[in-house]
Design a protein around this motif. Sequence first.
Motif, mmCIF file in Angstrom:
data_model
loop_
_atom_site.group_PDB
_atom_site.id
_atom_site.type_symbol
_atom_site.label_atom_id
_atom_site.label_comp_id
_atom_site.label_asym_id
_atom_site.label_seq_id
_atom_site.Cartn_x
_atom_site.Cartn_y
_atom_site.Cartn_z
ATOM 1 N N ASP A 155 -32.931 35.804 22.567
ATOM 2 C CA ASP A 155 -33.584 35.827 23.874
ATOM 3 C C ASP A 155 -34.930 36.545 23.787
ATOM 4 O OD1 ASP A 155 -31.406 34.542 25.002
ATOM 5 O OD2 ASP A 155 -30.446 36.401 25.663
ATOM 6 N N VAL A 156 -35.893 36.069 24.548
ATOM 7 C CA VAL A 156 -37.179 36.749 24.628
ATOM 8 C C VAL A 156 -36.976 38.058 25.394
ATOM 9 C CG1 VAL A 156 -39.550 36.636 25.494
ATOM 10 C CG2 VAL A 156 -38.433 34.567 24.610
ATOM 11 N N PRO A 157 -37.348 39.214 24.829
ATOM 12 C CA PRO A 157 -37.186 40.481 25.555
ATOM 13 C C PRO A 157 -37.854 40.443 26.924
ATOM 14 C CG PRO A 157 -37.734 40.897 23.262
ATOM 15 C CD PRO A 157 -37.877 39.420 23.474
ATOM 16 N N GLN A 158 -37.271 41.149 27.857
ATOM 17 C CA GLN A 158 -37.725 41.087 29.243
ATOM 18 C C GLN A 158 -39.198 41.436 29.381
ATOM 19 O OE1 GLN A 158 -35.387 43.474 31.896
ATOM 20 N NE2 GLN A 158 -36.550 42.913 33.718
ATOM 21 N N ILE A 159 -39.662 42.417 28.636
ATOM 22 C CA ILE A 159 -41.044 42.854 28.759
ATOM 23 C C ILE A 159 -42.033 41.784 28.297
ATOM 24 C CG2 ILE A 159 -41.291 43.912 26.478
ATOM 25 C CD1 ILE A 159 -42.713 46.237 27.855
ATOM 26 N N ILE A 160 -41.547 40.829 27.480
ATOM 27 C CA ILE A 160 -42.405 39.755 26.958
ATOM 28 C C ILE A 160 -42.216 38.467 27.744
ATOM 29 C CG2 ILE A 160 -42.956 38.390 24.895
ATOM 30 C CD1 ILE A 160 -41.871 40.678 23.206
ATOM 31 N N SER A 161 -41.040 38.293 28.326
ATOM 32 C CA SER A 161 -40.700 37.052 29.024
ATOM 33 C C SER A 161 -41.761 36.690 30.067
ATOM 34 C CB SER A 161 -39.337 37.197 29.709
ATOM 35 O OG SER A 161 -38.983 36.005 30.363
ATOM 36 N N GLY A 162 -42.211 35.436 30.026
ATOM 37 C CA GLY A 162 -43.235 34.967 30.942
ATOM 38 C C GLY A 162 -44.648 35.168 30.442
ATOM 39 N N ASN A 163 -44.791 35.912 29.346
ATOM 40 C CA ASN A 163 -46.123 36.171 28.788
ATOM 41 C C ASN A 163 -46.404 35.361 27.532
ATOM 42 O OD1 ASN A 163 -47.234 38.472 30.498
ATOM 43 N ND2 ASN A 163 -45.229 39.297 29.918
ATOM 44 N N ILE A 164 -45.396 34.662 27.034
ATOM 45 C CA ILE A 164 -45.587 33.711 25.940
ATOM 46 C C ILE A 164 -44.902 32.405 26.344
ATOM 47 C CG2 ILE A 164 -45.729 35.497 24.149
ATOM 48 C CD1 ILE A 164 -42.864 34.852 23.348
ATOM 49 N N ALA A 165 -45.314 31.319 25.738
ATOM 50 C CA ALA A 165 -44.774 30.007 26.121
ATOM 51 C C ALA A 165 -43.372 29.764 25.569
ATOM 52 C CB ALA A 165 -45.723 28.900 25.649
ATOM 53 N N ASP A 166 -42.995 30.493 24.530
ATOM 54 C CA ASP A 166 -41.716 30.261 23.861
ATOM 55 C C ASP A 166 -40.535 30.686 24.736
ATOM 56 O OD1 ASP A 166 -42.873 29.633 21.061
ATOM 57 O OD2 ASP A 166 -43.789 31.547 21.592
ATOM 58 N N GLU A 167 -39.447 29.932 24.638
ATOM 59 C CA GLU A 167 -38.245 30.235 25.408
ATOM 60 C C GLU A 167 -37.258 31.090 24.625
ATOM 61 O OE1 GLU A 167 -36.620 26.554 26.744
ATOM 62 O OE2 GLU A 167 -38.293 26.112 28.112
ATOM 63 N N SER A 168 -37.513 31.268 23.332
ATOM 64 C CA SER A 168 -36.680 32.127 22.496
ATOM 65 C C SER A 168 -37.550 32.688 21.387
ATOM 66 C CB SER A 168 -35.489 31.362 21.911
ATOM 67 O OG SER A 168 -35.936 30.308 21.063
ATOM 68 N N VAL A 169 -37.013 33.673 20.679
ATOM 69 C CA VAL A 169 -37.722 34.282 19.555
ATOM 70 C C VAL A 169 -36.922 33.995 18.287
ATOM 71 C CG1 VAL A 169 -38.516 36.434 18.522
ATOM 72 C CG2 VAL A 169 -38.718 36.095 20.985
ATOM 73 N N GLY A 170 -37.532 33.276 17.341
ATOM 74 C CA GLY A 170 -36.845 32.920 16.108
ATOM 75 C C GLY A 170 -36.892 34.036 15.095
ATOM 76 N N LEU A 171 -35.722 34.525 14.696
ATOM 77 C CA LEU A 171 -35.628 35.649 13.763
ATOM 78 C C LEU A 171 -34.703 35.322 12.596
ATOM 79 C CD1 LEU A 171 -35.327 38.479 16.413
ATOM 80 C CD2 LEU A 171 -37.139 38.344 14.697
ATOM 81 N N HIS A 172 -34.930 36.004 11.479
ATOM 82 C CA HIS A 172 -34.077 35.923 10.300
ATOM 83 C C HIS A 172 -32.667 36.371 10.712
ATOM 84 C CE1 HIS A 172 -32.381 37.185 6.430
ATOM 85 N NE2 HIS A 172 -33.404 36.634 5.789
ATOM 86 N N GLU A 173 -31.713 35.466 10.656
ATOM 87 C CA GLU A 173 -30.378 35.758 11.185
ATOM 88 C C GLU A 173 -29.714 36.926 10.467
ATOM 89 O OE1 GLU A 173 -27.299 32.785 12.852
ATOM 90 O OE2 GLU A 173 -26.705 33.082 10.757
ATOM 91 N N GLY A 174 -29.920 37.022 9.150
ATOM 92 C CA GLY A 174 -29.308 38.117 8.398
ATOM 93 C C GLY A 174 -29.782 39.470 8.890
ATOM 94 N N TYR A 175 -31.094 39.625 9.057
ATOM 95 C CA TYR A 175 -31.637 40.903 9.517
ATOM 96 C C TYR A 175 -31.242 41.174 10.968
ATOM 97 C CZ TYR A 175 -34.536 40.364 5.335
ATOM 98 O OH TYR A 175 -34.969 40.182 4.054
ATOM 99 N N TYR A 176 -31.306 40.145 11.786
ATOM 100 C CA TYR A 176 -30.940 40.310 13.199
ATOM 101 C C TYR A 176 -29.488 40.783 13.321
ATOM 102 C CZ TYR A 176 -30.136 39.250 18.123
ATOM 103 O OH TYR A 176 -29.804 39.345 19.457
ATOM 104 N N ASN A 177 -28.588 40.125 12.606
ATOM 105 C CA ASN A 177 -27.176 40.502 12.700
ATOM 106 C C ASN A 177 -26.925 41.902 12.160
ATOM 107 O OD1 ASN A 177 -26.570 38.021 13.809
ATOM 108 N ND2 ASN A 177 -25.781 37.136 11.910
ATOM 109 N N TYR A 178 -27.604 42.272 11.081
ATOM 110 C CA TYR A 178 -27.418 43.595 10.488
ATOM 111 C C TYR A 178 -27.761 44.689 11.501
ATOM 112 C CZ TYR A 178 -26.534 45.664 5.843
ATOM 113 O OH TYR A 178 -25.967 46.282 4.755
ATOM 114 N N ILE A 179 -28.750 44.418 12.343
ATOM 115 C CA ILE A 179 -29.182 45.398 13.341
ATOM 116 C C ILE A 179 -28.335 45.328 14.610
ATOM 117 C CG2 ILE A 179 -31.088 46.003 14.913
ATOM 118 C CD1 ILE A 179 -33.006 45.310 12.649
ATOM 119 N N PHE A 180 -27.946 44.123 15.014
ATOM 120 C CA PHE A 180 -27.282 43.964 16.316
ATOM 121 C C PHE A 180 -25.777 43.748 16.233
ATOM 122 C CE2 PHE A 180 -31.676 43.280 17.544
ATOM 123 C CZ PHE A 180 -31.731 43.997 18.740
#
Length: 392
Positions: A155-180
């Motif tokens: 999900d696009v973080p709330q503070i960024i939502s509406g300020n970029i055209a993208d509807e999601s943020v593409g991240l390296h799944e391995g790193y994302y999962n390790y953190i979250f």
Amino acid sequence: MKSSSLERNFTPDEIHQLIADNLEFLQEHFAGFGFEEPRLSATYKSLERLNQPGVESPGEVPASSPVGSTVGGSERSLASSASTTARSKASTRPWRAYTIEEFEDKFQSEELVYSLVKDSYHKRITLVFRGSESHLGAAGTNWTTNLNIKVKNADVPQIISGNIADESVGLHEGYYNYIFNKTVDTTDDENFTKYDQIKDDVMGLLKKFPGYKLYVTGHSLGAGLATVAAFYLACEKDLPKPVSCINFASPRVGTRSFLNACQYLEKTCQLRILRVVNDNDTVAVVPLGEYVHAGFQVTLYKDEWFYKAKEPDLYYPNLKLDWKEWLKISWKNSIPASLNIGYDHIDYRERLDLPVAREFLEKYDLVSLYQDTDIVGFELVPLGVRFTSDTK
């Protein structure tokens, strides 16, 4: 698990003594990890530098300090920032300039490892992520994390939502999962994540030491985690801005949507990223496909037997660059351009210490670079924090 605090903290002198007292064990069980010469002497030298307090009271930078990136109310150069070396005269009064405040590795076979260091001289809290570890039972999760290169559409973080055209943020799944991922500790709330733990520790220290700034760093795997963590921490409204991520040997961690989100945070003075990479370090140019790099990149070169190192390259992914410039950058950060018979993933400190590198990096600082519209392709629009002499 909020209570990851150390029973005590450690000064550079004490870390030096711990290494010296256990050197035989470290050399036997951790061969190739910097406990042999010449890297051992370089480590001791770095600890000696870190132990040098300033002339003034903690947090004050001498007027003679070189101009550069944001630290404790003054500027320091990229060379000083990257080497984390305080350039100051010796104090007549000893005090603890650098201390390890937190260290979390209790569940390292399943979770990432991080520490928090307090820099009393520059008034800085630094979040440090450990890189890939082949010992201590951590190799399995470290490498499954590195190799899980699927794109996680977060999900696009709330503070960024509406300020970029993208509807999601593409991240390296391995790193994302390790953190979250949820924490392993069974005493934690069932929805408590590793990111929650990191954020609680960071916010706790910043409340304990008001006026301190947040820096994030790491090498290799640690650099990838640092980039993702810094991105999300920069979105936290209660943390001081900007969050500064200075990392080494970072793989790519996000897609073009991640770059767009990072640049919004950079443009609004909430995030700064400096990636330091070695020329021919293949780890720093993967994964391929949709992935791109974010932030400033400094490429370091080394001395060879047949030629001397040239000065570093510096570039930023300016979205307004023409196709020829993008082609040049893409080639430089490609696998074919980085293939070599050596191993260029380790000797970052040695390359930073080369005179040609230090002389080049002393010319620049992150504040001025982000203010240069020709380099970044946008004008700063501060969101609550402005880059002035009072806030640098």
